[in-house]
Each structure stands twice: as C-alpha cells, then as structure tokens.
Write an enzyme that holds these catalytic residues in place. Structure first.
Site, PDB file in Angstrom:
ATOM      1  N   ARG A   1       0.751  -1.325  -0.077  1.00 42.13           N
ATOM      2  CA  ARG A   1       0.076   0.076  -0.067  1.00 42.13           C
ATOM      3  C   ARG A   1       0.912   1.223   0.026  1.00 42.13           C
ATOM      4  O   ARG A   1       0.414   2.197   0.745  1.00 42.13           O
ATOM      5  CB  ARG A   1      -0.964   0.109   1.382  1.00 42.13           C
ATOM      6  CG  ARG A   1      -2.290  -0.164   0.797  1.00 42.13           C
ATOM      7  CD  ARG A   1      -3.381  -0.049   0.985  1.00 42.13           C
ATOM      8  NE  ARG A   1      -4.064  -1.295   0.706  1.00 42.13           N
ATOM      9  CZ  ARG A   1      -5.525  -1.467   1.249  1.00 42.13           C
ATOM     10  NH1 ARG A   1      -5.829  -0.668   1.814  1.00 42.13           N
ATOM     11  NH2 ARG A   1      -6.027  -2.608   0.850  1.00 42.13           N
TER      12      ARG A   1
ATOM     13  N   ARG B   1      -3.983   6.346   1.321  1.00 40.59           N
ATOM     14  CA  ARG B   1      -4.578   7.617   2.075  1.00 40.59           C
ATOM     15  C   ARG B   1      -3.562   8.345   2.787  1.00 40.59           C
ATOM     16  O   ARG B   1      -3.946   9.656   3.312  1.00 40.59           O
ATOM     17  CB  ARG B   1      -5.690   7.132   2.801  1.00 40.59           C
ATOM     18  CG  ARG B   1      -6.892   7.178   1.961  1.00 40.59           C
ATOM     19  CD  ARG B   1      -8.101   6.493   2.887  1.00 40.59           C
ATOM     20  NE  ARG B   1      -7.737   5.131   2.993  1.00 40.59           N
ATOM     21  CZ  ARG B   1      -8.679   4.288   3.772  1.00 40.59           C
ATOM     22  NH1 ARG B   1      -9.590   4.841   4.257  1.00 40.59           N
ATOM     23  NH2 ARG B   1      -8.263   3.034   4.076  1.00 40.59           N
TER      24      ARG B   1
ATOM     25  N   ASP C   1      -7.422  -2.943  -6.743  1.00 40.21           N
ATOM     26  CA  ASP C   1      -7.672  -3.468  -5.738  1.00 40.21           C
ATOM     27  C   ASP C   1      -8.005  -5.046  -6.123  1.00 40.21           C
ATOM     28  O   ASP C   1      -8.452  -5.400  -7.258  1.00 40.21           O
ATOM     29  CB  ASP C   1      -9.080  -2.883  -5.218  1.00 40.21           C
ATOM     30  CG  ASP C   1      -9.406  -3.322  -3.998  1.00 40.21           C
ATOM     31  OD1 ASP C   1      -8.459  -2.776  -2.790  1.00 40.21           O
ATOM     32  OD2 ASP C   1      -9.809  -3.906  -3.469  1.00 40.21           O
TER      33      ASP C   1
ATOM     34  N   TYR D   1     -15.169 -12.453   1.020  1.00 39.76           N
ATOM     35  CA  TYR D   1     -15.721 -11.120   0.687  1.00 39.76           C
ATOM     36  C   TYR D   1     -16.944 -11.494   0.129  1.00 39.76           C
ATOM     37  O   TYR D   1     -18.040 -10.974   0.553  1.00 39.76           O
ATOM     38  CB  TYR D   1     -14.857 -10.068   0.073  1.00 39.76           C
ATOM     39  CG  TYR D   1     -13.942  -9.433   0.691  1.00 39.76           C
ATOM     40  CD1 TYR D   1     -14.364  -8.312   1.402  1.00 39.76           C
ATOM     41  CD2 TYR D   1     -12.426  -9.623   0.516  1.00 39.76           C
ATOM     42  CE1 TYR D   1     -13.111  -7.507   2.189  1.00 39.76           C
ATOM     43  CE2 TYR D   1     -11.464  -9.146   1.107  1.00 39.76           C
ATOM     44  CZ  TYR D   1     -11.737  -8.190   2.150  1.00 39.76           C
ATOM     45  OH  TYR D   1     -10.813  -7.499   2.744  1.00 39.76           O
TER      46      TYR D   1
ATOM     47  N   ARG E   1      -8.723  11.693  -4.429  1.00 37.71           N
ATOM     48  CA  ARG E   1      -9.649  11.118  -3.915  1.00 37.71           C
ATOM     49  C   ARG E   1     -11.116  12.160  -3.657  1.00 37.71           C
ATOM     50  O   ARG E   1     -12.137  11.617  -3.315  1.00 37.71           O
ATOM     51  CB  ARG E   1      -9.486  10.096  -2.697  1.00 37.71           C
ATOM     52  CG  ARG E   1      -8.872   8.978  -3.020  1.00 37.71           C
ATOM     53  CD  ARG E   1      -9.943   7.846  -3.568  1.00 37.71           C
ATOM     54  NE  ARG E   1     -10.493   7.289  -2.324  1.00 37.71           N
ATOM     55  CZ  ARG E   1     -11.591   7.667  -1.895  1.00 37.71           C
ATOM     56  NH1 ARG E   1     -12.524   8.584  -2.674  1.00 37.71           N
ATOM     57  NH2 ARG E   1     -12.356   7.136  -0.994  1.00 37.71           N
TER      58      ARG E   1
HETATM   59  O1  1CP Z   1      -0.156   0.551  -3.126  1.00 38.23           O
HETATM   60  C1  1CP Z   1      -0.732  -0.344  -3.517  1.00 38.23           C
HETATM   61  O2  1CP Z   1      -0.386  -1.332  -2.357  1.00 38.23           O
HETATM   62  C2  1CP Z   1      -1.547  -0.663  -4.377  1.00 38.23           C
HETATM   63  C3  1CP Z   1      -2.826  -0.644  -4.165  1.00 38.23           C
HETATM   64  C4  1CP Z   1      -3.817  -1.714  -3.477  1.00 38.23           C
HETATM   65  C5  1CP Z   1      -3.476  -3.317  -3.109  1.00 38.23           C
HETATM   66  C6  1CP Z   1      -2.424  -4.106  -3.617  1.00 38.23           C
HETATM   67  C7  1CP Z   1      -4.934  -1.423  -2.880  1.00 38.23           C
HETATM   68  C8  1CP Z   1      -5.392  -0.195  -2.965  1.00 38.23           C
HETATM   69  N1  1CP Z   1      -5.716  -2.580  -2.225  1.00 38.23           N
HETATM   70  C9  1CP Z   1      -4.899  -3.545  -2.383  1.00 38.23           C
HETATM   71  C10 1CP Z   1      -5.140  -5.070  -2.310  1.00 38.23           C
HETATM   72  C11 1CP Z   1      -6.224  -5.160  -1.494  1.00 38.23           C
HETATM   73  N2  1CP Z   1      -7.406  -4.748  -1.362  1.00 38.23           N
HETATM   74  C12 1CP Z   1      -5.985  -6.177  -0.465  1.00 38.23           C
HETATM   75  C13 1CP Z   1      -5.012  -7.296  -0.183  1.00 38.23           C
HETATM   76  C14 1CP Z   1      -3.886  -6.401   0.445  1.00 38.23           C
HETATM   77  C15 1CP Z   1      -4.170  -6.299   2.277  1.00 38.23           C
HETATM   78  O3  1CP Z   1      -4.346  -7.087   2.829  1.00 38.23           O
HETATM   79  O4  1CP Z   1      -4.070  -4.965   2.503  1.00 38.23           O
HETATM   80  C16 1CP Z   1      -7.285  -6.318   0.291  1.00 38.23           C
HETATM   81  C17 1CP Z   1      -7.950  -7.393   1.559  1.00 38.23           C
HETATM   82  C18 1CP Z   1      -8.192  -5.132  -0.476  1.00 38.23           C
HETATM   83  C19 1CP Z   1      -9.712  -4.983   0.075  1.00 38.23           C
HETATM   84  C20 1CP Z   1      -9.811  -3.615   0.378  1.00 38.23           C
HETATM   85  N3  1CP Z   1      -9.742  -2.649  -0.329  1.00 38.23           N
HETATM   86  C21 1CP Z   1     -10.442  -3.319   1.615  1.00 38.23           C
HETATM   87  C22 1CP Z   1     -11.025  -3.752   2.655  1.00 38.23           C
HETATM   88  C23 1CP Z   1     -10.170  -4.163   3.805  1.00 38.23           C
HETATM   89  C24 1CP Z   1     -10.593  -5.110   5.091  1.00 38.23           C
HETATM   90  O5  1CP Z   1     -10.376  -4.939   6.187  1.00 38.23           O
HETATM   91  O6  1CP Z   1     -11.785  -5.861   4.662  1.00 38.23           O
HETATM   92  C25 1CP Z   1     -10.469  -1.795   1.387  1.00 38.23           C
HETATM   93  C26 1CP Z   1     -11.062  -0.719   2.499  1.00 38.23           C
HETATM   94  C27 1CP Z   1     -10.015  -1.406   0.305  1.00 38.23           C
HETATM   95  C28 1CP Z   1      -9.859  -0.120  -0.424  1.00 38.23           C
HETATM   96  C29 1CP Z   1      -8.371   0.292  -0.724  1.00 38.23           C
HETATM   97  N4  1CP Z   1      -7.785  -0.359  -1.749  1.00 38.23           N
HETATM   98  C30 1CP Z   1      -6.541   0.226  -2.011  1.00 38.23           C
HETATM   99  C31 1CP Z   1      -6.835   1.726  -1.211  1.00 38.23           C
HETATM  100  C32 1CP Z   1      -5.666   2.716  -1.504  1.00 38.23           C
HETATM  101  C33 1CP Z   1      -7.901   1.614  -0.515  1.00 38.23           C
HETATM  102  C34 1CP Z   1      -8.545   2.626   0.190  1.00 38.23           C
HETATM  103  C35 1CP Z   1      -9.362   3.406  -0.766  1.00 38.23           C
HETATM  104  C36 1CP Z   1      -9.545   4.948  -0.420  1.00 38.23           C
HETATM  105  O7  1CP Z   1     -10.513   5.246   0.450  1.00 38.23           O
HETATM  106  O8  1CP Z   1      -9.034   5.496  -1.168  1.00 38.23           O
END
Ligand code: 1CP
Length: 362
Positions: free
Chosen positions: A29, A33, A78, A154, A42
C-alpha cells in the site's frame, strides 16, 4: 520496453536469489490515503472511479514510486475489482469498507456466477499497467490478484469480517459448493494474472490476506489445492509472490502451495522462520516490519530496520517490506526515511544473521 534493464534491477536480481549489495525495498500500500496527493485525487473521484480510470491509476502508481524511491511499483488497483466484474454489486461505502450487495450464500449462488474474460472486463487495470510501463520503463512493476480464499471471504460475508464465521460455515457445510467457488476463482485468477503479465507486469503477487484465520486442516483441505492450481497456472510466466497475514501456523503449507517469494507479517521472526521452515529453503522471503512502527520516531524505525536486515545476514532472496499495508495517517516523511535507510545501509556480511544453528538461541 528494455527487458535487459529490468532484469538487471536489484528487485529482479533478488527474485532470482542472486547475491546483491542490499535488499530491495517496496512497501505494501505504498500508494494510498497516507499521501496528501492521493487524498487530493480522492476528493475528486471515488475509489472505484479511480481504479477504473487507467490514466489516474497509472499516475498514482508512478507518484508512489517517484516520491518514495522504492525499487518496484505495484499497480494501483484492488483485489476486489474482479468481484465487480462478476456483477455481485461491489460498493465501497464511506467509512465502512467494501460491501457486496448480492453475497454468495447458497450453492445456487455459486452456479449463477458468470464466466467472463478478465482481459475484457477488467481491461482498465491492463491499460494502467501499459501506461505505467510507458512512463517508467526502467521500474519493475508488480501485478496482483486476490487469492481464492480471501476473495471467497468477501463474496460470502458480503464485506469485511472479523471472524469469517459465514465463510467457514459455508466451507464446512457446503463443501462441494465451496470447492466449486474456489475452483472458479482460481481459474479466473490465472487468466487475470496472465493478462497482467502479457501487458508488462514483471512480477505477479497473490494476496491471501485473511488465510491466517484457518486451521492447518482447513487450509490443507479447502485452500491449498486451489492456490496451488494458480501457481501451476502461471508457472514460468513471471516470478510470483505469495502473501498472507497471521500465517505463522500455516507458513510451511502456504510455501508448499507455491510462489517464488513468501510474504510474512511482523507476528513471526522473519529470519528465524526462513531458517527453520523446510519448504521455504529454495524461496525468497519478503517482509515484515509492523506498519504501526512507521508512526514511531525515525530513530526507532531505522533501528528496527537495521535489526531485521542484520538478522537476514545477507542471505540472497530477501525483499524488505512491511508485514501489511501502510496505514492512513502514517507520516510520509517516516516512510521516505525508511526507504532511504534501507537503500543506504550496508550490513557487514553475516552480521547478526540467524542461521539454522542459532535458531532458538535468540
Ligand atoms: O499501493 C498499493 O499497495 C496498491 C494498491 C492496493 C492493493 C495491492 C490497494 C489499494 N488495495 C490492494 C489490495 C487489497 N485490497 C487487499 C490485499 C492486501 C491487504 O491485505 O491489504 C485487500 C484485503 C483489499 C480489500 C480492500 N480494499 C479493503 C477492505 C480491507 C478489509 O479490512 O477487509 C478496502 C477498504 C480497500 C480499499 C482500498 N484499496 C486500495 C486503497 C488505497 C484503498 C483505500 C481506498 C480509499 O479510501 O481511497
């Protein structure tokens, strides 16, 4: 695209377990944010709009690479995007995380899932990869997908979950339907990752973020064959990273499921786990600072990074990372400082190394 230049980067050399002057670093990540520029974007577009806009996604990916000076990019996307393509009604509710409007709760729901080509339905991610590679041809890029168990969780829970109770009940009670769902997700994931490779991804990563919630028995029976099918399906295409959190109890099984690199979180000692797990011996290891450490004083961050690097003792195949994603609110300067430290620190060979002989003595 200059493939020779990419092959000679410290990231790709480490993936081949060549001996390098320092570990490469990138951060889970790294675009998100905690960055003011990301938050500014955003303000104008929703998260899904950002993901579907290839130009903006490529820009955000470049932004993180340029600002931090990391050794690899990860395409901004994502793991849940394929669920959107399945038509189950994916939404990101403000403050509540993802919501699936039509969750999978019965065997008939699995039968009703559509067959589709990820290259057509999720073409915007492929276009973002092309654009990133056009603007930063010298930077290795990681493409990725969610692993079947994490995606299934999910789909079945209808969103994020703490205990995965619905997922586990479905798995135990409707085993045949659960296996069918996992096989469906595995096939889709092979096609999706292969498509990402074909448009320029240099490395492919499988996120099984929540698989650490399972017992060894359940992992072996319900997950391992499907994750294995994915690594078999993408074999030879590109080096692959297999990541999960809370996986201390199943790490040997995860490693045997596949991946050239295994990602570890901070709950385990990285060098220790690497040294004593037989199925990790011919693999690279990635990790594993606690993302919360990045809120602390830069001196402590550097101290812990040094300890981690020293513990590996120059063993080839180590990729520096956090154990999970950078958290919102993390000071950007601390993240930059960590990257600078890892890129400039040169450990004495073997200094502080954990070897099979020293395991248990630290
Ligand atoms: O920079 C990076 O790492 C690339 C972008 C990236 C990646 C690899 C994002 C952006 N998401 C992911 C993968 C992802 N998404 C995973 C696997 C990695 C991890 O375990 O963190 C998972 C579980 C998600 C699911 C997800 N996406 C959630 C739910 C998490 C949960 O607790 O269940 C959420 C809230 C997101 C949104 C998200 N994805 C990425 C960002 C920057 C965001 C936040 C969005 C925002 O509000 O701007």
């Amino acid at each position: 695209m200059d493939q020779t230049a990419i092959k000679n980067t410290i990231f790709m050399r480490t993936l081949r377990r060549e001996s390098c002057e320092r570990p490469p670093i990138w951060l889970l990540r790294q675009a998100g944010r905690y960055m003011p520029e990301y938050r500014a974007i955003r303000q104008k577009v929703s998260f899904l709009e950002l993901c579907r806009n290839s130009q903006l996604s490529a820009e955000v990916t470049v932004m993180a690479v340029d600002q931090l000076g990391v050794d690899a990019g990860i395409i901004f996307a994502d793991i849940l995007l394929p669920l959107d393509a399945m038509g189950v009604g994916l939404r990101f509710a403000a403050g509540d995380g993802p919501v699936i409007d039509r969750p999978v709760r019965a065997s008939a729901d699995v039968d009703g899932l559509p067959t589709f080509e990820p290259a057509e339905k999720i073409d915007y991610v492929l276009e973002a990869i092309r654009q990133f590679k056009k603007s930063r041809p010298e930077c290795p890029l990681i493409g990725f997908a969610g692993a079947p168990f994490t995606l299934a969780s999910y789909l079945i829970e209808g969103g994020s979950s703490r205990n995965f109770d619905k997922t586990k009940l479905f798995m135990h009670k409707e085993s045949a339907a659960f296996h069918k769902l996992m096989a469906y997700l595995a096939r889709l994931t092979v096609a999706y990752l292969s498509a990402q490779k074909s448009v320029g991804a240099d490395c492919l990563m499988l996120f099984d973020s929540w698989v650490g919630s399972l017992s060894r028995e359940d992992y072996e029976e319900y997950v391992l064959p499907h994750s294995q099918a994915i690594f078999e399906g993408i074999k030879g295409l590109a080096p692959a990273i297999h990541f999960g959190t809370n996986t201390g109890g199943i790490i040997d099984l995860m490693a045997s499921a596949g991946g050239d690199v295994i990602g570890l979180d901070w709950r385990v000692g990285l060098a220790d786990t690497w040294a004593r797990t037989p199925s990790l011996q011919n693999k690279c290891v990635q990790g594993n600072l606690d993302p919360c450490l990045l809120f602390a004083e830069p001196e402590l961050i550097a101290k812990r990074a040094k300890l981690l690097i020293d513990s590996v003792g120059g063993k080839p195949g180590y990729i520096f990372n956090l154990g999970h994603g950078i958290l919102p609110g993390t000071p950007v300067e601390h993240v930059k400082g960590l990257v600078q430290f890892v890129k400039s620190y040169r450990p004495a060979k073997g200094a502080g190394a954990v070897t099979p002989e020293s395991v248990g003595k630290i």
